[in-house]
Design a protein around this motif. Structure first.
Motif, PDB file in Angstrom:
ATOM      1  N   PHE A 239      -8.404  73.956   8.244  1.00  0.00           N
ATOM      2  CA  PHE A 239      -7.001  74.138   7.865  1.00  0.00           C
ATOM      3  C   PHE A 239      -6.605  75.603   8.047  1.00  0.00           C
ATOM      4  O   PHE A 239      -7.380  76.490   7.666  1.00  0.00           O
ATOM      5  N   TYR A 240      -5.388  75.824   8.534  1.00  0.00           N
ATOM      6  CA  TYR A 240      -4.949  77.191   8.826  1.00  0.00           C
ATOM      7  C   TYR A 240      -3.521  77.447   8.330  1.00  0.00           C
ATOM      8  O   TYR A 240      -2.649  76.597   8.509  1.00  0.00           O
ATOM      9  N   TYR A 241      -3.345  78.589   7.708  1.00  0.00           N
ATOM     10  CA  TYR A 241      -1.980  79.084   7.493  1.00  0.00           C
ATOM     11  C   TYR A 241      -2.053  80.609   7.544  1.00  0.00           C
ATOM     12  O   TYR A 241      -2.727  81.226   6.715  1.00  0.00           O
ATOM     13  N   GLU A 242      -1.387  81.207   8.507  1.00  0.00           N
ATOM     14  CA  GLU A 242      -1.442  82.657   8.742  1.00  0.00           C
ATOM     15  C   GLU A 242      -2.899  83.135   8.668  1.00  0.00           C
ATOM     16  O   GLU A 242      -3.734  82.599   9.358  1.00  0.00           O
ATOM     17  N   GLU A 243      -3.219  84.081   7.750  1.00  0.00           N
ATOM     18  CA  GLU A 243      -4.609  84.585   7.730  1.00  0.00           C
ATOM     19  C   GLU A 243      -5.530  83.716   6.872  1.00  0.00           C
ATOM     20  O   GLU A 243      -6.725  83.980   6.770  1.00  0.00           O
ATOM     21  N   PHE A 244      -4.971  82.665   6.263  1.00  0.00           N
ATOM     22  CA  PHE A 244      -5.787  81.824   5.364  1.00  0.00           C
ATOM     23  C   PHE A 244      -6.437  80.683   6.140  1.00  0.00           C
ATOM     24  O   PHE A 244      -5.821  80.103   7.038  1.00  0.00           O
ATOM     25  N   PHE A 245      -7.673  80.375   5.730  1.00  0.00           N
ATOM     26  CA  PHE A 245      -8.436  79.372   6.463  1.00  0.00           C
ATOM     27  C   PHE A 245      -9.355  78.619   5.495  1.00  0.00           C
ATOM     28  O   PHE A 245     -10.005  79.226   4.655  1.00  0.00           O
ATOM     29  N   VAL A 246      -9.373  77.283   5.606  1.00  0.00           N
ATOM     30  CA  VAL A 246     -10.290  76.478   4.786  1.00  0.00           C
ATOM     31  C   VAL A 246     -10.996  75.495   5.708  1.00  0.00           C
ATOM     32  O   VAL A 246     -10.353  74.862   6.552  1.00  0.00           O
ATOM     33  N   LYS A 247     -12.313  75.389   5.541  1.00  0.00           N
ATOM     34  CA  LYS A 247     -13.064  74.390   6.329  1.00  0.00           C
ATOM     35  C   LYS A 247     -13.594  73.332   5.376  1.00  0.00           C
ATOM     36  O   LYS A 247     -14.157  73.663   4.341  1.00  0.00           O
ATOM     37  N   ARG A 248     -13.406  72.071   5.728  1.00  0.00           N
ATOM     38  CA  ARG A 248     -13.924  70.983   4.898  1.00  0.00           C
ATOM     39  C   ARG A 248     -14.801  70.073   5.742  1.00  0.00           C
ATOM     40  O   ARG A 248     -14.321  69.452   6.710  1.00  0.00           O
TER      41      ARG A 248
ATOM     42  N   TRP B  55     -14.574  63.670   4.620  1.00  0.00           N
ATOM     43  CA  TRP B  55     -14.110  64.611   5.647  1.00  0.00           C
ATOM     44  C   TRP B  55     -14.628  64.239   7.029  1.00  0.00           C
ATOM     45  O   TRP B  55     -14.250  64.833   8.017  1.00  0.00           O
ATOM     46  N   LYS B  56     -15.526  63.269   7.090  1.00  0.00           N
ATOM     47  CA  LYS B  56     -16.051  62.837   8.401  1.00  0.00           C
ATOM     48  C   LYS B  56     -15.106  61.776   8.957  1.00  0.00           C
ATOM     49  O   LYS B  56     -14.633  60.914   8.209  1.00  0.00           O
ATOM     50  N   SER B  57     -14.883  61.843  10.240  1.00  0.00           N
ATOM     51  CA  SER B  57     -14.006  60.814  10.820  1.00  0.00           C
ATOM     52  C   SER B  57     -14.371  60.563  12.276  1.00  0.00           C
ATOM     53  O   SER B  57     -15.236  61.252  12.845  1.00  0.00           O
ATOM     54  N   PHE B  58     -13.688  59.576  12.844  1.00  0.00           N
ATOM     55  CA  PHE B  58     -13.869  59.258  14.268  1.00  0.00           C
ATOM     56  C   PHE B  58     -12.498  59.134  14.907  1.00  0.00           C
ATOM     57  O   PHE B  58     -11.548  58.693  14.255  1.00  0.00           O
ATOM     58  N   THR B  59     -12.419  59.496  16.174  1.00  0.00           N
ATOM     59  CA  THR B  59     -11.195  59.140  16.895  1.00  0.00           C
ATOM     60  C   THR B  59     -11.479  57.852  17.676  1.00  0.00           C
ATOM     61  O   THR B  59     -12.606  57.600  18.118  1.00  0.00           O
ATOM     62  N   ILE B  60     -10.422  57.037  17.770  1.00  0.00           N
ATOM     63  CA  ILE B  60     -10.517  55.738  18.443  1.00  0.00           C
ATOM     64  C   ILE B  60      -9.458  55.688  19.541  1.00  0.00           C
ATOM     65  O   ILE B  60      -8.648  56.616  19.650  1.00  0.00           O
ATOM     66  N   ASP B  61      -9.466  54.624  20.302  1.00  0.00           N
ATOM     67  CA  ASP B  61      -8.396  54.419  21.290  1.00  0.00           C
ATOM     68  C   ASP B  61      -7.688  53.128  20.889  1.00  0.00           C
ATOM     69  O   ASP B  61      -8.290  52.045  20.951  1.00  0.00           O
ATOM     70  N   ARG B  62      -6.449  53.243  20.464  1.00  0.00           N
ATOM     71  CA  ARG B  62      -5.774  52.052  19.913  1.00  0.00           C
ATOM     72  C   ARG B  62      -5.506  50.979  20.958  1.00  0.00           C
ATOM     73  O   ARG B  62      -5.290  49.828  20.612  1.00  0.00           O
ATOM     74  N   ARG B  63      -5.536  51.370  22.238  1.00  0.00           N
ATOM     75  CA  ARG B  63      -5.381  50.338  23.284  1.00  0.00           C
ATOM     76  C   ARG B  63      -6.558  49.381  23.274  1.00  0.00           C
ATOM     77  O   ARG B  63      -6.470  48.255  23.735  1.00  0.00           O
ATOM     78  N   GLU B  64      -7.696  49.840  22.749  1.00  0.00           N
ATOM     79  CA  GLU B  64      -8.861  48.958  22.623  1.00  0.00           C
ATOM     80  C   GLU B  64      -9.010  48.440  21.201  1.00  0.00           C
ATOM     81  O   GLU B  64      -9.399  47.304  20.984  1.00  0.00           O
TER      82      GLU B  64
ATOM     83  N   ILE C 104       0.910  76.345  -0.743  1.00  0.00           N
ATOM     84  CA  ILE C 104       0.693  75.164  -1.610  1.00  0.00           C
ATOM     85  C   ILE C 104       0.230  73.992  -0.749  1.00  0.00           C
ATOM     86  O   ILE C 104      -0.684  73.251  -1.108  1.00  0.00           O
ATOM     87  N   GLU C 105       0.870  73.834   0.416  1.00  0.00           N
ATOM     88  CA  GLU C 105       0.470  72.729   1.315  1.00  0.00           C
ATOM     89  C   GLU C 105      -0.985  72.897   1.748  1.00  0.00           C
ATOM     90  O   GLU C 105      -1.760  71.939   1.735  1.00  0.00           O
ATOM     91  N   LEU C 106      -1.347  74.127   2.112  1.00  0.00           N
ATOM     92  CA  LEU C 106      -2.733  74.379   2.528  1.00  0.00           C
ATOM     93  C   LEU C 106      -3.696  73.985   1.404  1.00  0.00           C
ATOM     94  O   LEU C 106      -4.694  73.286   1.633  1.00  0.00           O
ATOM     95  N   ALA C 107      -3.365  74.412   0.179  1.00  0.00           N
ATOM     96  CA  ALA C 107      -4.247  74.107  -0.969  1.00  0.00           C
ATOM     97  C   ALA C 107      -4.277  72.605  -1.249  1.00  0.00           C
ATOM     98  O   ALA C 107      -5.319  72.051  -1.605  1.00  0.00           O
ATOM     99  N   THR C 108      -3.134  71.930  -1.057  1.00  0.00           N
ATOM    100  CA  THR C 108      -3.059  70.496  -1.351  1.00  0.00           C
ATOM    101  C   THR C 108      -3.809  69.675  -0.314  1.00  0.00           C
ATOM    102  O   THR C 108      -4.639  68.836  -0.645  1.00  0.00           O
ATOM    103  N   PHE C 109      -3.513  69.906   0.956  1.00  0.00           N
ATOM    104  CA  PHE C 109      -4.133  69.111   2.025  1.00  0.00           C
ATOM    105  C   PHE C 109      -5.643  69.307   2.063  1.00  0.00           C
ATOM    106  O   PHE C 109      -6.388  68.387   2.391  1.00  0.00           O
ATOM    107  N   SER C 110      -6.080  70.538   1.759  1.00  0.00           N
ATOM    108  CA  SER C 110      -7.513  70.819   1.871  1.00  0.00           C
ATOM    109  C   SER C 110      -8.234  70.504   0.556  1.00  0.00           C
ATOM    110  O   SER C 110      -9.423  70.773   0.430  1.00  0.00           O
ATOM    111  N   TYR C 111      -7.496  69.961  -0.404  1.00  0.00           N
ATOM    112  CA  TYR C 111      -8.060  69.637  -1.716  1.00  0.00           C
ATOM    113  C   TYR C 111      -8.723  70.858  -2.352  1.00  0.00           C
ATOM    114  O   TYR C 111      -9.713  70.746  -3.064  1.00  0.00           O
TER     115      TYR C 111
END
Ligand SMILES: Cc1cc2nc3c(=O)[nH]c(=O)nc-3n(C[C@H](O)[C@H](O)[C@H](O)COP(=O)(O)OP(=O)(O)OC[C@H]3O[C@@H](n4cnc5c(N)ncnc54)[C@H](O)[C@@H]3O)c2cc1C
Length: 388
Positions: free
Chosen positions: A75-84, A90-99, A354-361
């Motif tokens: 997550f990024y906002y200006e100089e602020f950064f959070v990694k989750r 926090w683990k995920s996969f990308t899929i192809d919705r056509r399949e 606030i959004e950065l803190a909220t989205f990144s829990y």
């Protein structure tokens, strides 16, 4: 004009509708599922699914459909950064919705559901208490078809025409989120094992994102609580991340809308169940709706079987089962939508922090509520300390 009767009629063969068809067909019901497209495959999507939901699914997703693994989100906002990246959520996969979408539909067809392709919902008739007893459809050759269902399931997405036909749509402020997005090709992403989420003016009330499908392909977009100047703000975002885009080219337009709040007062009326986006069954803040739609669709199919000949408890059973299975996620999601809308509406000076803190829990819901009671200066100071 042709006419048919069935136990369950489902409008929309997206993940939620197909899952409802699968579970009701498995229960031995006579199921018809229709879609206005010849084969479902939603393009408006970032195509990312959380591993945390896998254990709640009614079927296993084959490995071949899990195209690319994401270790977490940055997550990024200006100089602020959070990694989750700790923990399954926090683990995920990308899929192809056509399949992916046809895969779920085919499971339902294999189980005995009848799929009517290129067949659009046109109108319906209901008696008192929202008992839908007659549904009018039209195919792409203009042939009309009337279906008399015992149970009716609306799974026709965020722009549900079923809700309109039943006069159930309510037009609330911020009930819809707007997303401008493309699938980019020819990228050379430096960090393609993470999703990337950005905050700022370009994404008022929401976020900009890069969700990689490989090193060279990613869904890139801007979500917002307003469609005002969305094109301009999308351009600003693309400019901001131009180092990531490099020589990348826009390949598929993936822009669309997603429900942020309930599109109707309830999710069950008479003999009608709403599932998926039509029932606001996506999880905020990321509007993740594919797997929640499948889980709730499956519950809808089971409840249809249970209540086929006596619908008196259908609403209660549907809501109770959802609550039991994934209710805690919807509760959290509703609370987060309220916060997002509130900070957007009140134009807090430090709303992007606030959004950065909220989205990144970074802050728990209770902490956020307390934070929003402080004055603007204290909010900013506290968040900067917390996010430093
Ligand atoms: C830009 C964008 C990005 C997103 N990214 C993600 C993501 O990364 N991960 C995630 O989990 N979710 C994401 N979502 C949300 C996700 O796409 C939805 O929550 C999900 O598709 C909902 O599934 P559904 O089956 O309810 O509806 P849909 O997938 O919308 O399916 C509805 C079906 O109904 C059919 N239909 C509509 N009207 C009619 C009619 N009148 N007659 C017959 N058929 C009809 C449509 O053709 C369609 O096939 C995103 C949404 C948007 C807009």
């Amino acid at each position: 004009m042709r006419s048919l009767s069935c136990d369950v009629l489902i409008i929309g063969a997206g993940p939620a509708g197909s899952s409802a068809a699968l579970s009701s067909a498995k229960e031995g019901l006579d199921v018809i599922i229709v879609d206005k497209k010849d084969l479902p495959s939603k393009t408006a999507c970032a195509e990312t699914i959380s591993k945390g939901f896998f254990r709640y699914l009614p079927f296993k997703i084959p490995d071949r459909l899990l195209k690319h693994r994401l270790r977490g989100i940055k997550f990024y906002y200006e100089e602020f950064f959070v990694k989750r990246d700790k923990g399954i959520w926090w683990k995920s996969f990308t899929i192809d919705r056509r399949e992916f979408d046809p895969f779920v539909l085919n499971l339902a067809i294999d189980e005995g559901a009848t799929f009517l392709a290129s067949t659009e919902f046109v109108d319906l008739r209901y008696s008192s208490g929202y008992i839908v007893n007659k549904v009018l459809l039209r195919d792409n050759k203009n042939n009309e078809l009337t279906i008399y269902p015992k149970i009716f399931i609306a799974a026709d997405g965020a722009q549900s025409s079923v809700l309109n036909a039943m006069n159930l749509s309510k037009n609330r402020a911020y009930s819809i989120g707007y997303i401008k997005s493309h699938e980019f090709h020819n990228l050379d992403l430096s960090d393609y094992e993470y999703g990337h989420v950005y905050f700022g003016e370009f994404a008022d009330g929401a976020y900009g994102y890069i969700f990689p499908k490989s090193r060279n392909v990613a869904n890139i977009g801007v979500a917002s609580l307003t469609d005002k100047e969305l094109d301009k703000r999308y351009k600003e975002f693309l400019h901001m991340i131009n180092r990531e885009i490099g020589n990348g080219t826009k390949k598929i337009d993936r822009s669309g809308i997603a429900p942020i709040m309930g599109l109707s007062e309830d999710i069950a009326y008479g003999n009608t169940l709403l599932v998926g986006d039509a029932a606001n069954q996506n999880l905020k803040p990321f509007v993740e709706g594919i797997l929640p739609g499948i889980i709730c669709g499956s519950i809808a199919g089971q409840v249809a079987a249970q209540c086929l000949n006596d619908i008196r408890n259908i609403r209660r059973f549907y809501k109770e089962l959802i609550k039991k299975k994934i209710g805690k996620f919807f509760k959290e999601s509703d609370a987060l939508s309220d916060i997002l809308v509130n900070i957007y509406d009140k134009r807090y000076r430090s709303r992007f922090l606030i959004e950065l803190a909220t989205f990144s829990y970074t802050l728990e819901y209770g902490e956020l509520q307390k934070l929003l009671r402080l004055n603007e200066e204290d909010i900013e100071t506290l968040l900067k300390e917390k996010l430093a």
